[in-house]
Design an enzyme around this catalytic site. Sequence first.
Site, PDB file in Angstrom:
ATOM      1  N   SER A 137       0.872  -1.231   0.012  1.00  0.00           N
ATOM      2  CA  SER A 137       0.031   0.091  -0.140  1.00  0.00           C
ATOM      3  C   SER A 137       0.814   1.116   0.015  1.00  0.00           C
ATOM      4  O   SER A 137       2.014   1.163   0.668  1.00  0.00           O
ATOM      5  CB  SER A 137      -1.024   0.088   1.373  1.00  0.00           C
ATOM      6  OG  SER A 137      -1.745   1.318   1.425  1.00  0.00           O
ATOM      7  N   TYR A 154      -1.123  -0.367  10.263  1.00  0.00           N
ATOM      8  CA  TYR A 154      -1.122  -0.693   8.865  1.00  0.00           C
ATOM      9  C   TYR A 154      -0.086  -0.131   8.053  1.00  0.00           C
ATOM     10  O   TYR A 154       0.628  -0.863   7.259  1.00  0.00           O
ATOM     11  CB  TYR A 154      -2.473  -0.428   8.265  1.00  0.00           C
ATOM     12  CG  TYR A 154      -2.934  -0.828   6.674  1.00  0.00           C
ATOM     13  CD1 TYR A 154      -3.213  -2.036   6.392  1.00  0.00           C
ATOM     14  CD2 TYR A 154      -2.628   0.370   5.689  1.00  0.00           C
ATOM     15  CE1 TYR A 154      -3.614  -2.303   5.195  1.00  0.00           C
ATOM     16  CE2 TYR A 154      -2.941  -0.247   4.220  1.00  0.00           C
ATOM     17  CZ  TYR A 154      -3.268  -1.493   4.175  1.00  0.00           C
ATOM     18  OH  TYR A 154      -3.790  -2.081   2.829  1.00  0.00           O
TER      19      TYR A 154
END
Length: 230
Positions: A137, A154
Amino acid sequence: MRTTGVAVVTGANRGIGREVARLLAARGVTTVLGSRDEARGQEAARGMTGPVVVRGLDVTDQGSVDALAAWLRAGHGGLDVLVNNAGVHYDTWQSAAEADLGVVEEAFAVNVVGAWRTAVALAPLLRPGGRLVNVSSGAGSFGETAGAGGAPAYSVSKAALDMLTVKLAADLRRRRVLVNAVCPGWVATDMGGAGGRPVADGAASVLYAVDLPDDGPSGTFTRDGRPVPW
């Protein structure tokens, strides 16, 4: 475009993983749809065309991953594509300075160690010309998130996954296996939430790395086939 061989997609019962699995199977690639909950995997596979096989797979469980490796070895003799897609905790509700470290540990267990565990177990099965794709990501990019807070578990876990990609690429180069990290972009999924781009666009970004030619790059980080800053 890859149209033959055997592929494994982890976390493929929904979202980007499901779409990647669907597209690979539709091409004729024997696709193993990995899902922690096998019943949800069966539901996800309903209506797919082509050779898709659902397997219960928990990337945090060594026994589960080893069982998949043994099944692949016995039934297929090897593997051509591994897409490490399983991921958790887009934790936009917390900050790094006040993070719930239980959430952080869970994120690392799946997003980093789970992908690493799966790679270690399945890399010996990857045939020459194979592809290993880590779904990362832009949230883990230093270049794209410098100065930005939010989603610490994350983001940090995805940054670690990027480094794992570089290390695996170096190790597997001699076996002619390409290893790359891919950011699918902000996609409208259960994790990404509403407002993102279509799932098909995120899946296409992942398939770019699956479809690279044998002389293609390894150890890269891309979105839509274009470099993402580390």
